[in-house]
Structures are given as C-alpha cells and as structure tokens.
Design an enzyme around this catalytic site. Structure first.
Site, mmCIF file in Angstrom:
data_model
loop_
_atom_site.group_PDB
_atom_site.id
_atom_site.type_symbol
_atom_site.label_atom_id
_atom_site.label_comp_id
_atom_site.label_asym_id
_atom_site.label_seq_id
_atom_site.Cartn_x
_atom_site.Cartn_y
_atom_site.Cartn_z
ATOM 1 N N ARG A 13 41.170 58.660 46.745
ATOM 2 C CA ARG A 13 42.402 58.125 46.163
ATOM 3 C C ARG A 13 43.054 59.086 45.186
ATOM 4 N NH1 ARG A 13 44.118 52.684 47.733
ATOM 5 N NH2 ARG A 13 42.463 52.056 49.149
ATOM 6 N N ASP A 56 52.538 48.608 46.347
ATOM 7 C CA ASP A 56 51.354 47.784 46.637
ATOM 8 C C ASP A 56 51.518 46.300 46.292
ATOM 9 O OD1 ASP A 56 48.666 47.655 47.623
ATOM 10 O OD2 ASP A 56 47.925 47.524 45.562
ATOM 11 N N ARG A 116 36.355 48.768 47.288
ATOM 12 C CA ARG A 116 36.202 47.402 46.814
ATOM 13 C C ARG A 116 34.998 46.745 47.490
ATOM 14 N NH1 ARG A 116 39.636 44.527 48.909
ATOM 15 N NH2 ARG A 116 40.957 46.082 49.899
ATOM 16 N N HIS A 126 50.923 41.001 48.041
ATOM 17 C CA HIS A 126 50.404 42.332 48.346
ATOM 18 C C HIS A 126 51.471 43.079 49.150
ATOM 19 C CE1 HIS A 126 46.897 44.779 50.307
ATOM 20 N NE2 HIS A 126 47.317 45.367 49.213
ATOM 21 N N LYS A 167 44.274 44.496 41.615
ATOM 22 C CA LYS A 167 44.017 43.388 42.539
ATOM 23 C C LYS A 167 43.557 42.129 41.792
ATOM 24 C CE LYS A 167 44.608 46.312 46.000
ATOM 25 N NZ LYS A 167 45.830 46.413 46.773
HETATM 26 O O1 SAT Z 1 40.734 49.685 45.375
HETATM 27 S S1 SAT Z 1 42.003 48.954 45.473
HETATM 28 O O2 SAT Z 1 41.745 47.555 45.742
HETATM 29 O O3 SAT Z 1 42.749 49.080 44.246
HETATM 30 C C1 SAT Z 1 42.931 49.620 46.732
HETATM 31 C C2 SAT Z 1 43.040 48.831 47.962
HETATM 32 O O4 SAT Z 1 42.036 48.444 48.555
HETATM 33 O O5 SAT Z 1 44.185 48.584 48.391
HETATM 34 MN MN MN Z 2 46.634 47.287 48.420
#
Ligand code: SAT
Ligand code: MN
Length: 607
Positions: A392, A300, A85, A253, A233
């Site tokens: 990931r 999450d 991110r 979160h 997010k």
């Molecule tokens: O890339 S994401 O924001 O979906 C994963 C994370 O940073 O928790």
């Molecule tokens: Mn997260």
C-alpha cells in the site's frame, strides 16, 4: 498548548491540550488498563511527524527514502503475518445478535468487554500511548465526526496524519464537550521483562471489535491498514453506517468522481466496488475521450446526506489515500503515481538499491538490485512477487494532480449516479441501468466479485458482496437494505443506479473491455442517460445501451466483443437468479421489496 519539544517519546510531556472532561477521564482510564510507559498527546504538527519518523527509522520500522527522489517519504515492511485486514477476527458486538446479522461475527458485548479488559491489561507496557484526535470529514462541518485513537504504534500516528485531519484542529473542533468516537488500538506486544522491540510489533492474536450502540472501537494485535487506522473502515464505515441508519444518511464504501463533459456539463458520480477492484484507478481516471475532464473527490468512502434541494450530497470523510500499489503505474493510473512524489509512506512494496520504492506494474521492467517486501534480495527469477499483492501507499489527497477543488467542501457534491461493480469474468454486462431505485437496491444487494488480496480470503473465488459493504457494514445487512429502500422511496431527485463490470472475459479468457481511461465511455453513456440524451434497451436484468450506444470512437474493439460485453444470456442468468435466491436465503430475512424484485427478475427471464 501542546508545545512538544524534541524529547524521546518516553520523556515527552503528557500534557493534554484539552479541557474535555470525558476525553481526559477516558484517556486516564485506558492508560490505567494498558499501563504505557508514557502518554503523548499528538498535535499533528510537522515537527511531530519529523520526530516520530526519525524515531521509527532508528527503530528499524521505517526506511527513509532518498530525499532527492522522494522527499519526506518512508518505507515500511510489515511482519509477514500482518499484511491485510482480518475479517474472521472482526466483530460487531451489538447488544442483540440479530442486529449484527448473519454476515458479521457477533459476540455478546458484555463478554467481549471482559475479554478486552483481560487482553488490554498491560498491553502497552514499555511503550508510549499516543492520543490521536482526528476528524473524519471537512474540519468544522456539522456532518463530520471526531474520533480519538489511543495507540501504541507511532506508524499508526504518522499514517493517521496522512489519512485524516489529525491533531490540534480536530481537538479544537471537539471543544470542551463535543462527541467523539473512542478508539483504542494496540499492536499487542508489551515490552515486559526486558523484551526487545522488533521493527513491526504485532501479535498472532488479533481482535477488531466494534460496539455499535456506544460507538466504540477496540483493536488488538495488528499494525496494518484497516485493522489499525481506526478512522477508516472501523469508524468511517462500520460505526458510521450505524450512525447513518439512525440519522437518515448513508456511509458507503464508494469513490466520488467529478466529471466535466466537453460541453461543460458537470456531474458527480459515486461508485462502490469491493476492495482492490480498481476503485482508486477509477477515482483518478484519465479520460480516453478527448474533451472530458475527470477530477477526484474521494477514492474509498462517501458519506451522503440530503441537501435542501432533495438531492444526495457526498463528502469524502478521509484526507488521504491508502491505495494498493501493485498495478499502479503511468499506464494505469498516472495521477496516483504523481500523487506519490513526496510525503508518502509505502508499506510492503519492494525497495530499490538507490533508496526508492518499486512494485509490479510501476514500470515494465524492475530495476536491478531490489529487496522484496520480505527483506530478501529479489530478481525476476525469484518466483514470487517483489511487492506483496496488498502492498500500500499512504499519501495526502491534496497532492493528487486530479484532486477536485471541492473535495474539502463541507457542503459536499450532488450525486447524479451511483455505480456498483465487481470483478465478474462472466454473466454481468458492461453496464446495466436499474429500472428504478428499488431495482437498483436489488442490483447492489447482489454485487459479487472474484476475491483479491485485500483481505485474508482465498484469491479468485466468487464472493457475494452486497453494496461492496459486506466487510464494512456495522449492522445486519438486511436492515441495511431496508435503510436504502426507505431512504429513496418516493423521492424524486435520487441518483440513477448502475451496475458496471469492467472485467468480463471472452470465451478465450481475454478481457473484452480495456478498462481504465476507456471507462469514460461507459460514464458518458450513464451521464447522457441522466440528461435524457440517449435511449436504453430493456433486458430482463435492467436497461442496457443499444448495440452502438457506447462511444467506441478511436477504440480498437470488434462489434462481436462489444455485443458479448452487453450480452444477457438467459440461461446463464437463470443460474445467476438461482444463486441470488440462495444467497438471500442465507441472510435469513430480506426486505419484502427485494423478494419482489427477485420474483420479478425470474418472471422476466421466464417470460
Ligand atoms: O486495509 S484497508 O481496509 O484500509 C484497505 C481495504 O481493504 O480496502
Ligand atoms: Mn476500500
């Protein structure tokens, strides 16, 4: 109906399966701006998955993994500049700057819209614009929110199929005039003047833009995770947090975990940790205490609303896991490893010589013949990790061996306790119970963590991350504190609030607590507290377990280590309190109730 045939995407019919006038007009308007070569309405079918994944294999974006080892699974290597991110490029464009608050990047929405119009003009040239309807939350639930993402990335389409209820069911739910969150995403690399496509198109220029009042999301230049899968997010946290503020609920979160005690008592807990602090591991916990059962509801995000009984009920708005691969292995998270047996996309892990994936922590010794996340031959002598630290996996939640039967239930699950935590080598005890709701909000507002690789910030520095929401709150964080305070004020059935820290280290730099499955020992104490079965000891920072309060049977831990885990050192805490006061000041305005809590803490430490 959306009867797709196997045409190449540029030939695929642009036949919408909806009569939703506003949606149709918006799709047309965005297409006029972005000028794609074709428009494709996604139905979320397996045929669509097969077709798009085959196309991405041809394009070099995906590698198909060995069918006998990992059926229907794929591997992607991102551009090395597009691996996490981008918080510095994430904007909350509320009408008033004060509504974004000092912790979000703000731009005037009128100016930003003009900027976006320029950037997006022709940005999808030569590409297909996919129309991706999706539902966050169980299908058919009034509490769920439909989004529609327009994207020029087929990798995003496939990821959205794994992470959300995507395609026809979402479009059906929307009906002819339902509300949806419009989301526009481009990799920001138009194919003009004969430009050749690359396996992972993206741009050096990145913009992740939210308009909270009008509930819109525009994302430019990245194909990665939270920048590009806009349901996660962007919608389920940033936009949903604003909707929750306006409508009296919580978008958080947090993981959601179901726990069944040896005597059959069932409790659900929610827990917030900053990104990459072991949330997915805790969501799939394998209890080290016999007789306990842990089941996964979400890993999450939690949306929580009051039920008729006055309790808070949580749903997981997602349908998949987007977890950090490195560190995930049989020893640390068997359930995650077993979830990944098929139908998964792996991004920036290493690739094995026989067509499977590997990452640090999956097994003790790496297999020979690895190719690393950059595409280079790799050996343990290479001097850099084979998998990117933020590599990931993307996989359907339903495949998880520990998934709770109620994970998809629109009614949600009643929450007994809310845990907050971060990575803290010092100061913060293994577990602290808040004196009451207001004190719990104070504890949560002060969550801090040593940074990890999930965002671009420098790894290893301490960062204050209130409620683990700092990068995800769609409005001013002090107003968010106020919302939490108001929500729980005067209510009887609120969950207990707990601060936990699995990462405390001894003088010698060793982790004092084993973590992982042994965290059930802390959860047992918390749930026994909820059921009024154990005493706690007041300390200046909150209520703590007694010296022998945590069940350590079968655990090789010394009494000294246990004492250090529960130690509240007044000198250290005076510094902590000062740091909290300084960080509150940076927020400009802080609810009076939290300043009261700050003074009360200082008084208890002095007293
Ligand atoms: O890339 S994401 O924001 O979906 C994963 C994370 O940073 O928790
Ligand atoms: Mn997260």
């Amino acid at each position: 109906m959306n009867d797709q045939v196997a045409l190449s995407p540029t030939e695929a019919p642009a036949k919408p399966a909806t009569r939703h006038g506003e949606l149709l007009a918006w799709v047309e308007e965005v297409a006029r701006l972005t000028k794609p070569a074709a428009i494709r309405w996604c139905d979320g079918s397996d045929a669509e998955w097969d077709e798009l994944s085959a196309m991405l294999v041809d394009a070099g974006t995906l590698v198909k993994l060995d069918e006998s080892k990992r059926p229907n699974s794929f591997y992607a290597r991102s551009d090395p500049r597009d691996v996490a991110r981008v918080e510095s490029r994430t904007f909350i464009c509320s009408e008033k700057e004060a509504d974004a608050g000092p912790t979000n990047n703000w731009r005037d929405p009128v100016e930003m819209r003009a900027n976006m119009q320029n950037l997006f003009d022709g940005c999808m040239a030569g590409r297909t614009m996919y129309v991706v309807p999706y539902c966050m939350g169980p299908l058919g639930s009034e509490a769920s929110v439909v989004g529609v993402e327009l994207t020029d990335s087929a990798y995003v389409v496939l990821s959205m199929k794994l992470m959300t209820r995507m395609g026809k069911p979402a479009l059906d739910m929307l009906g002819d005039d339902g509300f949806f969150v419009p989301c526009v995403h481009t990799v920001g690399m138009p194919l003009t003047n004969g430009a050749k496509d690359v396996p992972w198109p993206c741009s050096d220029e990145k913009w992740i833009v939210h308009y909270p009042e009008t509930r819109e999301i525009w994302s430019y230049g990245s194909g990665y995770g939270g920048n590009a899968l806009l349901g996660k997010k962007c919608l389920a946290l940033r936009i949903a947090s604003v909707m929750a503020r306006d409508d009296g609920w919580l978008a958080e979160h947090m993981l959601i975990l179901k726990l069944t005690a040896p005597d059959g008592r069932v409790h659900y807990v929610a827990a917030a940790f900053p990104s990459a602090c072991g949330k997915t591991n805790m969501a799939m916990l394998q209890p080290a205490l016999s007789g306990w059962k842990a089941e996964t509801v979400g890993d999450d995000i939690a949306w929580m609303r009051f039920g008729a009984d006055g309790r808070l009920y949580a749903v997981n708005p997602e349908a998949g896991f987007f977890g950090v691969a490195p560190g995930t292995g049989y020893a640390t998270n068997r359930n995650a490893v077993e979830t990944l047996y098929a139908n998964a996309i792996f991004t920036n892990t290493a690739l094995t010589a026989d067509g499977d994936v590997w990452w640090e922590g999956l097994t003790d010794t790496p297999p020979a013949g690895l190719t690393d996340w950059r595409g280079d031959a790799w050996t343990p002598e290479s001097g850099s990790p084979a998998a990117h630290p933020n590599a990931r996996f993307t996989v359907p939640a339903s495949q998880c061996p520990s998934i709770a039967s109620e994970w998809d239930n629109p009614a949600g699950v009643p929450i007994s306790a809310i845990l907050f935590g971060g990575r803290r080598a010092t100061a913060v005890p293994l577990v602290t119970e808040a004196f009451d709701w207001q004190h719990g909000v104070y504890l949560a507002a002060n969550v801090a963590s040593e940074t990890t690789a999930a965002a671009e910030a420098k790894v290893g520095t301490l960062r204050r991350d209130p409620f683990a929401m700092l990068p995800f709150c769609g409005y001013a964080i002090s107003d968010y504190f106020e919302h939490w305070l108001k929500l729980g004020a005067g209510k009887e059935n609120m969950p207990g609030i707990y601060l936990v820290n699995w990462f405390r280290k001894g003088q010698d730099g060793r982790y004092l607590w084993p973590g992982f499955g042994d965290n059930i020992r802390v959860l047992e104490w918390i749930l026994d507290r909820r059921d009024g079965r154990v005493e706690a000891i007041d300390s200046p920072v909150g209520r703590l377990p007694a010296a022998d309060g945590i069940n350590v049977s079968g655990l090789d831990i010394s009494a000294e280590d246990m004492a250090e885990l529960l130690l509240v050192d007044p000198e250290v805490w005076e510094e902590e309190a000062k740091a909290s006061a300084r960080d509150f000041e940076k927020l400009g305005k802080v609810p009076a109730a939290l300043l009261d809590e700050q003074r009360a803490l200082e008084a208890r430490l002095a007293g």
